[in-house]
Write a protein that holds these residues in place. Structure first.
Motif, PDB file in Angstrom:
ATOM      1  N   ASP A   3      -0.745  -1.329   3.645  1.00  0.00           N
ATOM      2  CA  ASP A   3      -0.524  -0.139   4.456  1.00  0.00           C
ATOM      3  C   ASP A   3      -1.556   0.019   5.562  1.00  0.00           C
ATOM      4  OD1 ASP A   3       1.558   0.351   2.819  1.00  0.00           O
ATOM      5  OD2 ASP A   3       0.839   2.246   2.013  1.00  0.00           O
ATOM      6  N   SER A  56       3.833   1.934  -6.265  1.00  0.00           N
ATOM      7  CA  SER A  56       2.865   1.599  -5.224  1.00  0.00           C
ATOM      8  C   SER A  56       1.661   0.897  -5.827  1.00  0.00           C
ATOM      9  CB  SER A  56       2.415   2.869  -4.484  1.00  0.00           C
ATOM     10  OG  SER A  56       3.520   3.491  -3.844  1.00  0.00           O
ATOM     11  N   TYR A 108      -4.162  -1.213  -0.093  1.00  0.00           N
ATOM     12  CA  TYR A 108      -3.097  -0.810  -0.989  1.00  0.00           C
ATOM     13  C   TYR A 108      -1.759  -0.994  -0.291  1.00  0.00           C
ATOM     14  CZ  TYR A 108      -3.190   3.544   1.734  1.00  0.00           C
ATOM     15  OH  TYR A 108      -3.152   4.463   2.745  1.00  0.00           O
ATOM     16  N   ALA A 109      -0.684  -0.963  -1.074  1.00  0.00           N
ATOM     17  CA  ALA A 109       0.663  -1.128  -0.548  1.00  0.00           C
ATOM     18  C   ALA A 109       1.578  -0.101  -1.201  1.00  0.00           C
ATOM     19  CB  ALA A 109       1.179  -2.543  -0.817  1.00  0.00           C
ATOM     20  N   SER A 110       2.125   0.775  -0.407  1.00  0.00           N
ATOM     21  CA  SER A 110       2.999   1.817  -0.950  1.00  0.00           C
ATOM     22  C   SER A 110       4.455   1.365  -0.899  1.00  0.00           C
ATOM     23  CB  SER A 110       2.832   3.116  -0.158  1.00  0.00           C
ATOM     24  OG  SER A 110       3.176   2.916   1.203  1.00  0.00           O
ATOM     25  N   HIS A 111       5.214   1.783  -1.897  1.00  0.00           N
ATOM     26  CA  HIS A 111       6.655   1.560  -1.975  1.00  0.00           C
ATOM     27  C   HIS A 111       7.054   0.101  -1.731  1.00  0.00           C
ATOM     28  CE1 HIS A 111       6.753   5.903  -1.939  1.00  0.00           C
ATOM     29  NE2 HIS A 111       6.140   5.916  -0.772  1.00  0.00           N
ATOM     30  N   PRO A 112       6.495  -0.827  -2.490  1.00  0.00           N
ATOM     31  CA  PRO A 112       6.840  -2.240  -2.281  1.00  0.00           C
ATOM     32  C   PRO A 112       8.270  -2.533  -2.729  1.00  0.00           C
ATOM     33  CG  PRO A 112       5.541  -2.009  -4.267  1.00  0.00           C
ATOM     34  CD  PRO A 112       5.569  -0.649  -3.633  1.00  0.00           C
ATOM     35  N   LYS A 161       8.330  -3.600   3.828  1.00  0.00           N
ATOM     36  CA  LYS A 161       7.796  -3.922   2.501  1.00  0.00           C
ATOM     37  C   LYS A 161       8.685  -4.881   1.714  1.00  0.00           C
ATOM     38  CE  LYS A 161       4.508  -0.899   3.153  1.00  0.00           C
ATOM     39  NZ  LYS A 161       3.131  -1.314   3.427  1.00  0.00           N
ATOM     40  N   LYS A 220      -2.056   0.279  -5.865  1.00  0.00           N
ATOM     41  CA  LYS A 220      -3.314   0.888  -5.435  1.00  0.00           C
ATOM     42  C   LYS A 220      -4.464  -0.082  -5.648  1.00  0.00           C
ATOM     43  CE  LYS A 220      -1.632   5.535  -6.447  1.00  0.00           C
ATOM     44  NZ  LYS A 220      -1.855   6.791  -7.211  1.00  0.00           N
ATOM     45  N   CYS A 253       5.540  -4.000  -9.230  1.00  0.00           N
ATOM     46  CA  CYS A 253       6.480  -4.315  -8.146  1.00  0.00           C
ATOM     47  C   CYS A 253       7.919  -4.247  -8.636  1.00  0.00           C
ATOM     48  CB  CYS A 253       6.178  -5.694  -7.577  1.00  0.00           C
ATOM     49  SG  CYS A 253       4.704  -5.770  -6.529  1.00  0.00           S
TER      50      CYS A 253
END
Length: 408
Positions: A100, A150, A161-165, A115, A152, A145
């Protein structure tokens, strides 16, 4: 598509289809959802192709899908997902592929907005090996996943971090590697049962296999583009904008399967744990099949097609994880359990001794009777109940165990 890829080649059509399912489920993204209770299902599929080295043609099973992806990009690259083929080693590495945004010194690294990520792990043993390393959380990240959670930061020092993969995975492994490296932790923590595991090896022996004609590849890519336009897959910044539902008949069919095959005891703790997520997998597959018909309503044929895949997966898992001797014993225990059910239906209730002498005439070993009773007690829901009772003759010893049919 699978038949086109298998024609004139050694590649197993089922393996091609499974990898394409994973790819298409990724390309659709998180815009499409199916609400079941409090859970919103998306089309995220993890596929694991199991086959012996040199016979599984595991690499070839992905090649046609990659050619379709390339043709799709030439038509409209907005609809094609990101593909990662470099191997996964850590949670942080996975997050870096769809982060993100973060700061690197004084430089702001922009976020990856799309994503959708299709991971092609041709050496899935590498993922299992990484999971054995102290402190490595890759398997936990992949579980998140599959759930769409998400990702964290795992440590305070790493703020990526990667939200809503929306990650889907196609893996390949030999049966010996899988059985040797799959530890009890992967079996019990829900990592293994998130994969559609299929056994597939070459369907024929051809010294000079033929390439799928480019015209066929282009036609398949055009069909994929039609599906992705229908689902709005290019709207990567919008989530849950297209709702799906089950028709009344599909709901009835799913409920019927849920009470029977989708929760049927396999007579093996390992196999049961590997198949724990058959129900949500069926829903995700049925969603995908409905979308290929360009509709948001899941009908009975989509449920039945998905169930055919679940049955294939069940057979594959049993083949890989259960030895021939164990499989024969399990089948015998299941057959005996049906005789016990019929006996209790006629008699009402019976002790362990009465089942042995009256139902089986004393001709079945104690261990097999115990296996059959265990199958009935541990099925979902249990088919029989057991209670302790005092001995009527006042003789010393442990209380009697009395079995009877469970209430419907």
């Amino acid at each position: 598509m699978a038949c086109a890829g298998g024609e004139g080649t050694e590649t197993n059509p089922y393996a091609i289809a499974a990898n394409f399912i994973a790819y298409l489920s990724c390309a659709i993204g998180r815009g499409v959802y199916l609400p079941i209770g409090n859970t919103w299902h998306h089309t995220r599929i993890f596929c694991l192709h199991i086959g012996r080295s040199g016979r599984g043609r595991k690499g070839d099973a992905v090649q046609l899908v990659l050619r379709i992806d390339q043709a799709l990009r030439e038509l409209d690259d907005r609809y094609a997902p990101q593909i990662h083929r470099g191997g996964l080693s850590s949670r942080e590495g996975l997050v870096a592929l769809m982060h993100d945004g973060y700061r690197q010194g004084k430089q702001e690294i922009p976020a990856i907005d799309d994503k959708r990520l299709w991971v092609v792990e041709s050496e899935f043993a590498n993922v299992l090996h990484q999971g054995r390393r102290e402190g490595n959380t890759l398997s936990a990240a992949l579980r998140d996943c599959w759930d769409g959670v998400s990702l964290k930061p795992a440590t305070k020092s790493n703020r990526m971090y990667a939200s809503h993969p929306h990650v889907c995975l196609s893996g390949a492994i030999s049966p010996s590697e899988l059985t040797e490296m799959m530890t009890s932790r992967e079996l019990t923590n829900g990592f293994a049962n998130r994969f559609l595991m299929i056994w597939a090896e070459r369907s024929q022996i051809l010294p000079f296999p033929k390439a799928t004609p480019q015209a066929t590849v282009n036609a398949l890519a055009s069909r994929v583009l039609e599906i992705l336009r229908f689902t709005g897959a290019d709207q990567v910044d919008q989530r849950d904008h297209l709702r799906m539902e089950l028709s009344a008949q599909a709901q009835w069919r799913y409920a019927q399967l849920y009470r029977t095959e989708l929760n049927e005891d396999q007579g093996s703790e390992v196999v049961n744990s590997m198949l724990e997520r058959r129900a949500p997998m069926l829903l995700r597959l049925a969603m995908l099949f409905a979308l290929t018909d360009l509709q948001t309503r899941v009908d009975v044929p989509h449920i039945d097609a998905a169930m055919a895949w679940i049955q294939y997966i069940t057979a594959s898992v049993r083949y890989v994880f259960v030895s021939a001797a164990d499989d024969a014993r399990m089948a015998q225990a299941l057959e005996l359990s049906n005789r016990v059910l019929a006996f209790l239906h006629d008699r009402g209730q019976a002790t362990r001794s009465q089942i042995s002498t009256e139902c089986f005439r004393g001709k079945v070993p104690k261990s097999l009777i115990d296996d059959s009773l265990q199958c009935l007690l541990t099925s979902t829901p249990p088919k029989i109940t057991v209670r302790q009772a005092d001995r009527s003759d006042g003789a010393p010893g442990a209380p009697l165990r009395v079995y009877r049919l469970a209430a419907p």
